[in-house]
Design a protein around this motif. Sequence first.
Motif, mmCIF file in Angstrom:
data_model
loop_
_atom_site.group_PDB
_atom_site.id
_atom_site.type_symbol
_atom_site.label_atom_id
_atom_site.label_comp_id
_atom_site.label_asym_id
_atom_site.label_seq_id
_atom_site.Cartn_x
_atom_site.Cartn_y
_atom_site.Cartn_z
ATOM 1 N N TYR A 75 49.645 48.603 46.145
ATOM 2 C CA TYR A 75 48.475 47.855 45.702
ATOM 3 C C TYR A 75 48.828 46.382 45.494
ATOM 4 N N LEU A 76 47.839 45.524 45.712
ATOM 5 C CA LEU A 76 47.905 44.124 45.309
ATOM 6 C C LEU A 76 46.754 43.901 44.341
ATOM 7 N N LYS A 77 47.091 43.497 43.084
ATOM 8 C CA LYS A 77 46.084 43.415 42.021
ATOM 9 C C LYS A 77 45.863 41.968 41.582
ATOM 10 N N VAL A 78 44.709 41.760 40.951
ATOM 11 C CA VAL A 78 44.408 40.505 40.257
ATOM 12 C C VAL A 78 44.635 40.795 38.775
ATOM 13 N N PRO A 79 45.788 40.400 38.209
ATOM 14 C CA PRO A 79 46.142 40.851 36.854
ATOM 15 C C PRO A 79 45.284 40.249 35.750
ATOM 16 N N ASP A 80 44.684 39.081 35.994
ATOM 17 C CA ASP A 80 43.887 38.430 34.949
ATOM 18 C C ASP A 80 42.394 38.555 35.208
ATOM 19 N N ALA A 81 41.984 39.606 35.926
ATOM 20 C CA ALA A 81 40.573 39.769 36.298
ATOM 21 C C ALA A 81 39.667 39.807 35.071
ATOM 22 N N ASP A 82 40.121 40.424 33.967
ATOM 23 C CA ASP A 82 39.276 40.539 32.773
ATOM 24 C C ASP A 82 38.984 39.183 32.145
ATOM 25 N N SER A 83 39.865 38.229 32.340
ATOM 26 C CA SER A 83 39.682 36.920 31.706
ATOM 27 C C SER A 83 39.005 35.911 32.627
ATOM 28 N N LEU A 84 38.728 36.295 33.868
ATOM 29 C CA LEU A 84 38.079 35.377 34.807
ATOM 30 C C LEU A 84 36.577 35.336 34.559
ATOM 31 N N PRO A 85 35.923 34.183 34.812
ATOM 32 C CA PRO A 85 34.467 34.074 34.617
ATOM 33 C C PRO A 85 33.709 35.018 35.545
ATOM 34 N N ASP A 86 32.493 35.365 35.149
ATOM 35 C CA ASP A 86 31.661 36.211 36.006
ATOM 36 C C ASP A 86 31.435 35.523 37.350
ATOM 37 N N GLY A 87 31.471 36.313 38.392
ATOM 38 C CA GLY A 87 31.210 35.786 39.729
ATOM 39 C C GLY A 87 32.435 35.255 40.451
ATOM 40 N N TRP A 88 33.619 35.422 39.870
ATOM 41 C CA TRP A 88 34.826 34.961 40.548
ATOM 42 C C TRP A 88 35.030 35.739 41.852
ATOM 43 N N SER A 89 35.652 35.127 42.812
ATOM 44 C CA SER A 89 35.944 35.824 44.081
ATOM 45 C C SER A 89 37.100 35.143 44.779
ATOM 46 N N ARG A 90 37.773 35.914 45.605
ATOM 47 C CA ARG A 90 38.869 35.413 46.423
ATOM 48 C C ARG A 90 38.803 36.086 47.788
ATOM 49 N N PHE A 91 39.203 35.354 48.783
ATOM 50 C CA PHE A 91 39.257 35.893 50.142
ATOM 51 C C PHE A 91 40.659 35.653 50.666
ATOM 52 N N ALA A 92 41.366 36.727 50.993
ATOM 53 C CA ALA A 92 42.770 36.600 51.403
ATOM 54 C C ALA A 92 43.108 37.622 52.482
ATOM 55 N N ASP A 93 44.064 37.239 53.301
ATOM 56 C CA ASP A 93 44.621 38.155 54.301
ATOM 57 C C ASP A 93 45.909 38.719 53.716
ATOM 58 N N VAL A 94 46.047 40.051 53.713
ATOM 59 C CA VAL A 94 47.174 40.702 53.054
ATOM 60 C C VAL A 94 47.908 41.597 54.050
ATOM 61 N N CYS A 95 49.231 41.471 54.057
ATOM 62 C CA CYS A 95 50.063 42.318 54.921
ATOM 63 C C CYS A 95 51.161 42.944 54.073
ATOM 64 N N PHE A 96 51.196 44.289 54.038
ATOM 65 C CA PHE A 96 52.223 45.041 53.317
ATOM 66 C C PHE A 96 53.255 45.563 54.325
ATOM 67 N N CYS A 97 54.526 45.524 53.940
ATOM 68 C CA CYS A 97 55.595 46.059 54.785
ATOM 69 C C CYS A 97 56.552 46.883 53.925
ATOM 70 N N VAL A 98 56.987 48.022 54.459
ATOM 71 C CA VAL A 98 58.116 48.755 53.886
ATOM 72 C C VAL A 98 59.267 48.568 54.861
ATOM 73 N N ILE A 99 60.319 47.887 54.401
ATOM 74 C CA ILE A 99 61.404 47.464 55.278
ATOM 75 C C ILE A 99 62.311 48.639 55.629
ATOM 76 N N ASN A 100 62.596 48.774 56.919
ATOM 77 C CA ASN A 100 63.622 49.731 57.348
ATOM 78 C C ASN A 100 64.961 49.002 57.296
ATOM 79 N N GLN A 101 65.835 49.422 56.380
ATOM 80 C CA GLN A 101 67.079 48.705 56.124
ATOM 81 C C GLN A 101 68.170 49.033 57.140
ATOM 82 N N THR A 102 67.912 50.005 58.011
ATOM 83 C CA THR A 102 68.867 50.339 59.066
ATOM 84 C C THR A 102 68.492 49.680 60.381
ATOM 85 N N ASN A 103 67.213 49.753 60.716
ATOM 86 C CA ASN A 103 66.714 49.158 61.960
ATOM 87 C C ASN A 103 65.402 48.443 61.655
#
Length: 297
Positions: A75-103
């Motif tokens: 997961y990628l979270k917004v940790p301070d979401a409760d303290s943000l003003p109403d109507g806040w928004s973000r638009f982001a491109d997210v890429c998760f990787c689990v690294i293969n440490q052998t290859n």
Amino acid sequence: MSTPLEGKETQNSPSQTIKVDISADNKTCRVTWKIENFMNLDAERHYSEIFIVGGCKWQLMIYPKGNNVNYLSVYLKVPDADSLPDGWSRFADVCFCVINQTNGKDTISKEAPFIFGGQARGCSWPSFIPIHDLSPQTGFMFNNTIILEVLVSMLDAIHYSTDNTKTKTMSKSEMEHGLKPQDTGTELDDNTTKMEALKNKIEAYEQELAMKDEEAKYKEMVIARKDGEIAKLDGENKELRAALRLLEVMVEDMQVVTTRLRGRSYPSNLTPKERSLTSIGCSEDPIERIGKKSQDP
């Protein structure tokens, strides 16, 4: 409360190390999360340090044993979401990787654009990689340690003020320098327009993905059709070869029969017997008798 990270490396517990590399324009960051003693983690959820990109706070979270599935859940979270003003928004491109440490070529990655805001306080891949694949044999675990890498690219960020008639919008300059947004006095309608623009971007992404999916299905259909045609031609060729072989066998049999007939000798009892004159009741040759009759006076 942990201190947010900006391009620093720190170790907030014996079981994890997080490194954040931020681009020069402060809009993209690469987070490397090294999680040690992974198989010994007892907590249901495991959090990273908070980091900042584009002037916004973010935090990684995993379910080491899976979130009701036998997969590593990320997961990628917004940790301070409760303290943000109403109507806040973000638009982001997210890429998760689990690294293969052998290859490194076997590293697993998943990428998608996301809109954060309101109840959407994070993005996730609940079924990222099977738990049983996180082993030394596959290369995704080494010395009981796994490595996650996350790339976050900020595309836009909007904040509302406590006064609902005005908005606080993160400008490009503020995103680049990680500054707090200032009251710009932009009307609500302007912000609605931006939200519509974000929705249009998402729809464009979805349409592009759908087109790619349809293109992939068409290619599979063409390949399947060609495979079917090849299989049909191969079957016809096999039938023709079988028929040709049958004709060859018949010709061989006819040649054998012909050879036998040509070399065959008839038994003596099948040859015509010479018949004597006496055998037909004549004492002399009938031709001679006719000649004698013509000479008589």
